[in-house]
Design an enzyme around this catalytic site. Sequence first.
Site, PDB file in Angstrom:
ATOM      1  N   CYS A   2      14.139  -2.017  -1.233  1.00  0.00           N
ATOM      2  CA  CYS A   2      15.444  -2.520  -1.658  1.00  0.00           C
ATOM      3  C   CYS A   2      16.328  -2.703  -0.423  1.00  0.00           C
ATOM      4  O   CYS A   2      15.983  -2.299   0.671  1.00  0.00           O
ATOM      5  CB  CYS A   2      16.103  -1.517  -2.594  1.00  0.00           C
ATOM      6  SG  CYS A   2      15.072  -1.038  -3.977  1.00  0.00           S
ATOM      7  N   ARG A  27      14.475  -8.221   0.998  1.00  0.00           N
ATOM      8  CA  ARG A  27      13.935  -6.869   0.776  1.00  0.00           C
ATOM      9  C   ARG A  27      13.783  -6.563  -0.704  1.00  0.00           C
ATOM     10  O   ARG A  27      13.080  -5.636  -1.096  1.00  0.00           O
ATOM     11  CB  ARG A  27      14.847  -5.810   1.406  1.00  0.00           C
ATOM     12  CG  ARG A  27      15.007  -5.890   2.901  1.00  0.00           C
ATOM     13  CD  ARG A  27      15.977  -4.846   3.402  1.00  0.00           C
ATOM     14  NE  ARG A  27      15.517  -3.514   3.093  1.00  0.00           N
ATOM     15  CZ  ARG A  27      14.641  -2.838   3.848  1.00  0.00           C
ATOM     16  NH1 ARG A  27      14.176  -3.385   4.942  1.00  0.00           N
ATOM     17  NH2 ARG A  27      14.247  -1.647   3.515  1.00  0.00           N
ATOM     18  N   TRP A  77      14.345  -3.940  -5.697  1.00  0.00           N
ATOM     19  CA  TRP A  77      12.970  -4.313  -6.019  1.00  0.00           C
ATOM     20  C   TRP A  77      12.492  -3.172  -6.902  1.00  0.00           C
ATOM     21  O   TRP A  77      12.300  -2.055  -6.434  1.00  0.00           O
ATOM     22  CB  TRP A  77      12.121  -4.432  -4.761  1.00  0.00           C
ATOM     23  CG  TRP A  77      10.718  -4.850  -5.014  1.00  0.00           C
ATOM     24  CD1 TRP A  77      10.285  -6.071  -5.447  1.00  0.00           C
ATOM     25  CD2 TRP A  77       9.535  -4.049  -4.866  1.00  0.00           C
ATOM     26  NE1 TRP A  77       8.913  -6.079  -5.563  1.00  0.00           N
ATOM     27  CE2 TRP A  77       8.433  -4.854  -5.220  1.00  0.00           C
ATOM     28  CE3 TRP A  77       9.299  -2.744  -4.471  1.00  0.00           C
ATOM     29  CZ2 TRP A  77       7.123  -4.396  -5.173  1.00  0.00           C
ATOM     30  CZ3 TRP A  77       7.995  -2.280  -4.411  1.00  0.00           C
ATOM     31  CH2 TRP A  77       6.926  -3.107  -4.783  1.00  0.00           C
ATOM     32  N   ASN A 103      17.197   3.443  -1.628  1.00  0.00           N
ATOM     33  CA  ASN A 103      15.956   2.721  -1.378  1.00  0.00           C
ATOM     34  C   ASN A 103      14.887   3.783  -1.152  1.00  0.00           C
ATOM     35  O   ASN A 103      15.073   4.699  -0.361  1.00  0.00           O
ATOM     36  CB  ASN A 103      16.075   1.827  -0.137  1.00  0.00           C
ATOM     37  CG  ASN A 103      14.731   1.166   0.203  1.00  0.00           C
ATOM     38  OD1 ASN A 103      13.908   0.943  -0.669  1.00  0.00           O
ATOM     39  ND2 ASN A 103      14.499   0.910   1.481  1.00  0.00           N
ATOM     40  N   GLY A 104      13.765   3.680  -1.893  1.00  0.00           N
ATOM     41  CA  GLY A 104      12.677   4.663  -1.727  1.00  0.00           C
ATOM     42  C   GLY A 104      12.221   5.130  -3.103  1.00  0.00           C
ATOM     43  O   GLY A 104      12.508   4.502  -4.104  1.00  0.00           O
ATOM     44  N   GLU A 483      -6.841 -14.204   5.456  1.00  0.00           N
ATOM     45  CA  GLU A 483      -5.406 -14.420   5.652  1.00  0.00           C
ATOM     46  C   GLU A 483      -4.969 -15.746   5.044  1.00  0.00           C
ATOM     47  O   GLU A 483      -3.911 -15.824   4.423  1.00  0.00           O
ATOM     48  CB  GLU A 483      -5.077 -14.367   7.149  1.00  0.00           C
ATOM     49  CG  GLU A 483      -3.643 -14.691   7.507  1.00  0.00           C
ATOM     50  CD  GLU A 483      -2.600 -13.792   6.839  1.00  0.00           C
ATOM     51  OE1 GLU A 483      -2.974 -12.735   6.282  1.00  0.00           O
ATOM     52  OE2 GLU A 483      -1.423 -14.165   6.837  1.00  0.00           O
ATOM     53  N   LYS A 487      -2.017 -16.072   2.227  1.00  0.00           N
ATOM     54  CA  LYS A 487      -0.855 -16.955   2.391  1.00  0.00           C
ATOM     55  C   LYS A 487      -0.685 -17.835   1.160  1.00  0.00           C
ATOM     56  O   LYS A 487       0.402 -17.974   0.624  1.00  0.00           O
ATOM     57  CB  LYS A 487      -1.016 -17.840   3.627  1.00  0.00           C
ATOM     58  CG  LYS A 487      -0.739 -17.176   4.924  1.00  0.00           C
ATOM     59  CD  LYS A 487       0.728 -16.901   5.190  1.00  0.00           C
ATOM     60  CE  LYS A 487       1.260 -15.535   4.972  1.00  0.00           C
ATOM     61  NZ  LYS A 487       0.579 -14.336   5.237  1.00  0.00           N
ATOM     62  N   GLU A 490       0.185 -15.773  -2.195  1.00  0.00           N
ATOM     63  CA  GLU A 490       1.451 -15.021  -2.285  1.00  0.00           C
ATOM     64  C   GLU A 490       2.672 -15.938  -2.368  1.00  0.00           C
ATOM     65  O   GLU A 490       3.730 -15.504  -2.814  1.00  0.00           O
ATOM     66  CB  GLU A 490       1.595 -14.039  -1.128  1.00  0.00           C
ATOM     67  CG  GLU A 490       1.803 -14.650   0.228  1.00  0.00           C
ATOM     68  CD  GLU A 490       2.045 -13.579   1.295  1.00  0.00           C
ATOM     69  OE1 GLU A 490       2.677 -12.549   0.996  1.00  0.00           O
ATOM     70  OE2 GLU A 490       1.598 -13.764   2.423  1.00  0.00           O
ATOM     71  N   HIS A 506     -24.115 -15.299  -2.629  1.00  0.00           N
ATOM     72  CA  HIS A 506     -24.360 -14.073  -3.416  1.00  0.00           C
ATOM     73  C   HIS A 506     -23.335 -13.926  -4.532  1.00  0.00           C
ATOM     74  O   HIS A 506     -22.832 -12.841  -4.783  1.00  0.00           O
ATOM     75  CB  HIS A 506     -24.325 -12.859  -2.478  1.00  0.00           C
ATOM     76  CG  HIS A 506     -25.297 -12.974  -1.354  1.00  0.00           C
ATOM     77  ND1 HIS A 506     -26.641 -12.781  -1.501  1.00  0.00           N
ATOM     78  CD2 HIS A 506     -25.115 -13.342  -0.054  1.00  0.00           C
ATOM     79  CE1 HIS A 506     -27.258 -12.987  -0.347  1.00  0.00           C
ATOM     80  NE2 HIS A 506     -26.350 -13.331   0.546  1.00  0.00           N
ATOM     81  N   LYS A 605       9.560  -7.832   1.370  1.00  0.00           N
ATOM     82  CA  LYS A 605       9.144  -8.043   2.756  1.00  0.00           C
ATOM     83  C   LYS A 605       8.409  -6.830   3.327  1.00  0.00           C
ATOM     84  O   LYS A 605       7.477  -6.966   4.083  1.00  0.00           O
ATOM     85  CB  LYS A 605      10.359  -8.348   3.635  1.00  0.00           C
ATOM     86  CG  LYS A 605      10.004  -8.658   5.096  1.00  0.00           C
ATOM     87  CD  LYS A 605       9.076  -9.851   5.201  1.00  0.00           C
ATOM     88  CE  LYS A 605       8.594 -10.066   6.614  1.00  0.00           C
ATOM     89  NZ  LYS A 605       7.548 -11.090   6.691  1.00  0.00           N
TER      90      LYS A 605
HETATM   91  C1  AGP Z   1       1.999 -10.776   4.224  1.00  0.00           C
HETATM   92  O1  AGP Z   1       2.395 -12.140   4.172  1.00  0.00           O
HETATM   93  C2  AGP Z   1       2.767  -9.886   3.266  1.00  0.00           C
HETATM   94  N1  AGP Z   1       4.157 -10.034   3.460  1.00  0.00           N
HETATM   95  C3  AGP Z   1       2.260  -8.462   3.275  1.00  0.00           C
HETATM   96  O2  AGP Z   1       0.859  -8.474   3.070  1.00  0.00           O
HETATM   97  C4  AGP Z   1       2.529  -7.653   4.565  1.00  0.00           C
HETATM   98  O3  AGP Z   1       1.726  -8.155   5.608  1.00  0.00           O
HETATM   99  C5  AGP Z   1       2.153  -6.193   4.315  1.00  0.00           C
HETATM  100  O4  AGP Z   1       2.989  -5.703   3.301  1.00  0.00           O
HETATM  101  C6  AGP Z   1       2.291  -5.306   5.559  1.00  0.00           C
HETATM  102  O5  AGP Z   1       3.629  -5.292   5.979  1.00  0.00           O
HETATM  103  P1  AGP Z   1       3.946  -4.671   7.435  1.00  0.00           P
HETATM  104  O6  AGP Z   1       3.261  -5.554   8.437  1.00  0.00           O
HETATM  105  O7  AGP Z   1       5.436  -4.715   7.543  1.00  0.00           O
HETATM  106  O8  AGP Z   1       3.395  -3.272   7.467  1.00  0.00           O
END
Ligand code: AGP
Length: 610
Positions: A2, A27, A77, A103-104, A483, A487, A490, A506, A605
């Site tokens: 958050c 966030r 969040w 936050n937490g 990756e 991308k 997400e 397989h 994020k």
């Molecule tokens: C990647 O596009 C995502 N935002 C997510 O997988 C991110 O890489 C992951 O949460 C790790 O975050 P960090 O690098 O801040 O630890």
Amino acid sequence: MCGITGYVGHRNAVPLLLAGLEKLEYRGYDSSGIGIVASANAKIEISKAPGKIKALKDLLALSPLSPSTLGISHSRWATHGAPSKANAHPHFDCTQKILVVHNGIIENYEELKDRLMQKGHKFLSQTDTEVVAHLIEEHYQGDFLAAVQKALKELKGSFALGILCRDDPDTLIAARLGSPLIIGVGKNENFIASDVPAILDQTKKVIYLKDGEVAVLKSDSVAVYNLASKKVSVKVDTVKFSVESVQKQGFAHFMLKEMHEQPDVIAQILKARVCGDQVVLDGLGLSDAQLKKFNRIFIVACGTAYHAGLLGKYLMEKFAHVPVGVEAASEFRYREQLVDKKTLIIAISQSGETADTLAAVKECRAKGAKIIAICNVVGSSLTRESDGVLYTHAGPEIGVASTKAYTAQLTMLYLLALKLGNVHAVLSKAEQRFLIGELRKIPEHFREILKSKSLIAKIAKPYAHFGCFLFLGRNINYPSALEGALKLKEISYIPAEGYAAGEMKHGPIALIDEYRGVVCIAPQSDIYEKMISNMQEIRARKGKIIAIATAGDEGIKNHSTDVIYIPKTHELLTPLLAALPLQLLAYSVAVHLGCDVDQPRNLAKSVTVE
Ligand code: AGP
């Protein structure tokens, strides 16, 4: 995770709190709220709304809060309780004297809530946060700070807190344990925020609150106390990056801006970390002799950072002949980690606040391992748990989908692998010199690829309505496939799976038909022919192929529906170049579908909770 902002000073708090909150919206953005202590009568007033911060701003325009110079705000969040007005922060105690944003995760909130309810406390939300307000109320006998300190001692889990008390209309209290919180130091005013961008246009002077610390902010003072409630001295840092670096600067999305920043970010890393033909890793915190002693390396990370770690394995094992394990932190933290003082842990994290990565690192540290962090946020929690830190200095990454942070991590891993190759005397000086020379060309190669972004958007368009995608790569481009899939899924929400191309036979080949998009990462390499065979198998089953190929390779057109070219480079550097077309492809599909590219649904994020 958050976003939190707080203000105490001489100016009207509400516009400052909202402006800060908007810069933290990446966030968390499923609901938001604000609370102030009215200057006229010291009464606390709050306003909350489900949805994005715009909903809160619209609500405030209709029914404004009273003038105030003290307040807190929050963008959520959801972890406990659905996104709703009732669950939005801030939260009151029973007397409406205490107000809290958080936050937490309070891990023992249920047992605390039961105990408080038995004492007659009434709860209005399903959140863990509300328990904090009632716990402070339980301890409050007129001394605001003492009540907070007593309440915090009962909390288990992670928290960054902003707290107000109606009886102290000039005081803002902040506390952190495991979740980020910084203090912005102004002239006759002070701020709290979850991250620097929220206060950067107000002040560049910041105090990075440490875990377990409680801060008491007034308009003209900041006092910090440790877990033993002893006052501690504070270090005021000056933030190096600019306000502009956290604004879109004319780009449609932060993600697009950050993709364009990659050439400069990579050039900056190389300039700072390569001297002549030597790799210079200031901040590593370990001598060559110490590096040489490690007989095992584990790379620990989550998400995109984990994919970067997978490439790191290929590079370190090739350049240094040291066995490297790559572990998703959320799994590794609960496994029997075979770790001791001869193990090196490389923790990769853009934010430095990812709960699983932090937890895994703490487990390994407790077993005597040395920790190196590859991180993008100065002063973040991970950097304080590490023996050495290699900052990527990619600048704030606001887009939830990681782009420049990823390629910055890759660049740092190339350099670290070269360093290890040097230390273990596996890599010859000539090989190192050649690879450094090739690395130096990468920023220009990135600029070359960016010139084809309109072509990539054109290629992407007909694929935007495909039901699912398979991303295939081999060897050092297997992480690129993972990756690329992440991308796409997400930000466009299209199911996409990254797979080792050799594994397609397989099982996944059963997916192939004319409605599936298949992205094949097939640059010139020793296993190029193997990739071509895979592509022929896919074409035989009417699969539609987008190939990522080396410029000049005309033959691959016979095996693909579309081709995106990357400039010619050493085979080992192709994952760095392949990252950009894969980012642009995902971005183009998501934009075509009208998705919220910078703030995809359900994501945040940095995942600062489990
Ligand atoms: C990647 O596009 C995502 N935002 C997510 O997988 C991110 O890489 C992951 O949460 C790790 O975050 P960090 O690098 O801040 O630890």
